[in-house]
Write an enzyme that holds these catalytic residues in place. Structure first.
Site, mmCIF file in Angstrom:
data_model
loop_
_atom_site.group_PDB
_atom_site.id
_atom_site.type_symbol
_atom_site.label_atom_id
_atom_site.label_comp_id
_atom_site.label_asym_id
_atom_site.label_seq_id
_atom_site.Cartn_x
_atom_site.Cartn_y
_atom_site.Cartn_z
ATOM 1 N N THR A 34 0.619 -1.402 0.133
ATOM 2 C CA THR A 34 -0.046 -0.110 -0.059
ATOM 3 C C THR A 34 0.832 1.173 -0.048
ATOM 4 O O THR A 34 0.431 2.289 -0.525
ATOM 5 C CB THR A 34 -0.963 0.012 1.292
ATOM 6 O OG1 THR A 34 -1.772 -1.183 0.926
ATOM 7 C CG2 THR A 34 -1.773 1.315 1.366
ATOM 8 N N TYR A 47 -8.194 0.768 -3.688
ATOM 9 C CA TYR A 47 -7.063 1.194 -4.501
ATOM 10 C C TYR A 47 -6.399 -0.168 -4.793
ATOM 11 O O TYR A 47 -6.624 -1.294 -4.435
ATOM 12 C CB TYR A 47 -6.052 2.135 -3.429
ATOM 13 C CG TYR A 47 -5.677 1.127 -2.126
ATOM 14 C CD1 TYR A 47 -6.331 0.693 -1.139
ATOM 15 C CD2 TYR A 47 -4.598 0.560 -2.126
ATOM 16 C CE1 TYR A 47 -5.914 0.038 -0.183
ATOM 17 C CE2 TYR A 47 -4.080 -0.253 -1.059
ATOM 18 C CZ TYR A 47 -4.854 -0.500 -0.156
ATOM 19 O OH TYR A 47 -4.540 -1.247 0.950
ATOM 20 N N SER A 80 1.469 -7.598 -0.900
ATOM 21 C CA SER A 80 1.995 -8.455 -0.117
ATOM 22 C C SER A 80 1.354 -10.016 0.100
ATOM 23 O O SER A 80 1.742 -10.814 0.672
ATOM 24 C CB SER A 80 2.662 -7.954 1.368
ATOM 25 O OG SER A 80 1.418 -7.792 2.193
ATOM 26 N N GLN A 81 -0.124 -9.826 -0.280
ATOM 27 C CA GLN A 81 -0.567 -11.171 -0.228
ATOM 28 C C GLN A 81 -0.103 -11.894 -1.368
ATOM 29 O O GLN A 81 -0.387 -13.149 -1.332
ATOM 30 C CB GLN A 81 -2.291 -10.621 -0.866
ATOM 31 C CG GLN A 81 -2.599 -9.981 -2.038
ATOM 32 C CD GLN A 81 -2.607 -8.721 -1.635
ATOM 33 O OE1 GLN A 81 -1.882 -8.041 -1.182
ATOM 34 N NE2 GLN A 81 -3.746 -7.888 -2.562
ATOM 35 N N THR A 113 1.376 -4.612 4.354
ATOM 36 C CA THR A 113 1.544 -4.871 5.666
ATOM 37 C C THR A 113 0.922 -6.353 5.942
ATOM 38 O O THR A 113 0.943 -7.092 6.775
ATOM 39 C CB THR A 113 0.484 -3.699 6.343
ATOM 40 O OG1 THR A 113 -0.730 -3.612 5.692
ATOM 41 C CG2 THR A 113 1.064 -2.328 6.290
ATOM 42 N N ASP A 114 0.049 -6.905 4.798
ATOM 43 C CA ASP A 114 -0.550 -8.147 4.899
ATOM 44 C C ASP A 114 0.269 -9.185 5.410
ATOM 45 O O ASP A 114 -0.153 -9.989 6.300
ATOM 46 C CB ASP A 114 -1.309 -8.810 3.745
ATOM 47 C CG ASP A 114 -2.601 -7.586 3.419
ATOM 48 O OD1 ASP A 114 -2.853 -6.789 4.092
ATOM 49 O OD2 ASP A 114 -3.222 -8.018 2.130
ATOM 50 N N LYS A 186 -0.159 -8.183 12.826
ATOM 51 C CA LYS A 186 -1.059 -7.191 12.172
ATOM 52 C C LYS A 186 -2.482 -7.542 13.020
ATOM 53 O O LYS A 186 -3.052 -8.830 12.753
ATOM 54 C CB LYS A 186 -1.112 -7.477 10.676
ATOM 55 C CG LYS A 186 -2.215 -6.151 10.016
ATOM 56 C CD LYS A 186 -2.307 -6.405 8.517
ATOM 57 C CE LYS A 186 -3.042 -5.249 8.018
ATOM 58 N NZ LYS A 186 -3.099 -5.220 6.532
ATOM 59 N N GLU A 307 -3.355 -30.940 26.227
ATOM 60 C CA GLU A 307 -4.177 -31.818 25.819
ATOM 61 C C GLU A 307 -3.888 -32.890 24.715
ATOM 62 O O GLU A 307 -4.252 -33.727 24.605
ATOM 63 C CB GLU A 307 -5.388 -30.781 25.495
ATOM 64 C CG GLU A 307 -6.114 -30.272 26.535
ATOM 65 C CD GLU A 307 -7.822 -29.703 25.975
ATOM 66 O OE1 GLU A 307 -8.616 -30.369 25.719
ATOM 67 O OE2 GLU A 307 -7.675 -28.502 25.933
HETATM 68 N N1 GLU Z 1 -2.893 -6.105 0.499
HETATM 69 C C1 GLU Z 1 -1.962 -5.110 0.521
HETATM 70 C C2 GLU Z 1 -0.437 -5.464 0.789
HETATM 71 O O1 GLU Z 1 -0.221 -6.216 1.794
HETATM 72 C C3 GLU Z 1 -2.405 -4.127 1.067
HETATM 73 C C4 GLU Z 1 -2.009 -3.888 2.594
HETATM 74 C C5 GLU Z 1 -0.859 -3.037 3.013
HETATM 75 O O2 GLU Z 1 -0.030 -2.774 2.400
HETATM 76 O O3 GLU Z 1 -1.207 -2.061 3.829
HETATM 77 O O4 GLU Z 1 0.165 -5.004 -0.045
#
Ligand code: GLU
Length: 350
Positions: A34, A47, A80-81, A113-114, A186, A307
């Protein structure tokens, strides 16, 4: 003769003053996310990640040029997905060359961030240097109102030049905070204040362009890590199976049929299986596919022999690692051994 002495003295003075004012050499490696995303309008939440290049990111924060001798490179430009083992291996190898052969003093990685926490933990186990390696991203795209990327990038460079961040392992720098690669998670899908350090809290914070460290990470990392990816061009195949009431055994069976090397359970509670999934897990372990029990709970450890009788079934307990980080460690562990007890020891150390 007098002239030669004078010129030599002048040259020495110039060299000395250059050395005194030389700024730390920092390389920014951009991977997308992002922070490099663009939305259709600055007020829109829709976006596309990974749109603008490294030079645009640097140009947006000219203040970083006062902190360091900055250069950048674009490794990939993805959300980053879509992060994968191939990019992780490239990144770790590249960082090791930059820090150990090309004289860089620190690295900043811009990242979505993902999956930032997974990349941070992978690098924490595979970078062979105690120089600062800092990941930064943003929750709002580059053209959003009040975009958080520029401040996060500035803070990340401030951390990368700071002697206080040396020997701290790989850190994430988000929302004025420095977080440990092992514990960072996260926690919120859209808020800027999304990263947390779990029960152990944050490593430090950045204030007025300076890093303030509160505590050091507890586990082994970077230079002390025994994992070496220098000669690897792929990693063992490890999948994650999610636990829930009345869970289907099919996902676990599918990983077994596809000949995965290991499976992590994101189990219920203290890493517990639904009974039908447990049956497949026992068979998988007997076939040499390593089962690691982790938990879908956001906090708390997955304890050994609680367990579930791990000693009886040769399962490994993920302890403090969440499923996505347990997957990272299991992949690296399987590059060294298939012995369940040795793998459990890795989970105790890292
Ligand atoms: N899905 C995007 C990624 O991980 C958006 C999340 C982000 O960067 O904040 O690149």
């Amino acid at each position: 003769m007098r002239h030669i002495k004078l010129i030599t003295a002048l040259a020495l003075t110039l060299c000395l003053s250059f050395t005194l004012v030389a700024k730390p050499k920092i390389r920014i490696i951009a991977t997308g996310g992002t922070i490099a995303g663009v939305s259709a309008t600055s007020a829109s939440s829709a976006y596309t990640a990974g749109q603008v290049g490294i030079q645009t990111l640097i140009d947006a924060v000219p203040q970083i040029l006062q902190l360091a001798d900055i250069s950048g490179e674009q490794l990939v430009n993805i959300g980053s997905q879509d992060m994968n083992d191939e990019v992780w291996l490239k990144l770790a190898k590249r960082i090791n060359v930059l820090l150990n052969e090309e004289g860089y003093d620190g690295i900043v990685i811009t990242h979505g961030t993902d999956t930032m926490e997974e990349t941070a933990y992978f690098l924490n186990l595979t970078v062979k240097s105690d120089k600062p390696v800092i990941l930064a991203g943003s929750m709002r795209p580059s053209n959003a109102i009040s975009a958080d990327g520029p401040a996060n990038l500035y803070n990340a460079v401030a951390a990368a030049v700071s002697p206080a961040c040396k020997g701290m392992g790989v850190l994430c720098c988000m929302n004025n905070q420095l977080l440990d690669a092992k514990t960072v998670i996260k926690t919120h899908t859209i808020d800027c204040d999304t990263f947390e350090g779990g029960p152990s809290g944050i490593i430090g914070y950045i204030y007025n362009g300076e890093a303030h460290i509160l505590q050091a990470p507890m586990n082994k990392h970077t230079k002390e890590s025994e994992f070496d990816v220098t000669k690897l061009d792929k990693l063992p195949k490890v999948g994650i199976v999610y636990g829930y009431a009345n869970a289907s055994p099919l996902p676990m069976q599918a990983f077994v049929d596809a000949k995965f090397d290991g499976i992590v359970l994101a189990g219920v509670g203290d890493g517990n299986f639904y009974k039908d999934v447990f049956e497949v897990a026992v068979k998988a372990q007997n076939q040499g596919i390593q089962i690691v029990r982790s938990s879908r709970c956001p906090t708390g450890p997955t304890c050994l022999n609680s367990e579930v009788d791990d000693a009886k079934y040769h399962f490994v307990a993920a302890l403090d690692l969440n499923p996505q980080k347990a997957r990272v460690l299991l992949m690296l562990a399987l590059t060294k051994t298939h012995n369940w007890q040795e793998i459990q020891e890795f989970f105790m150390k890292y």
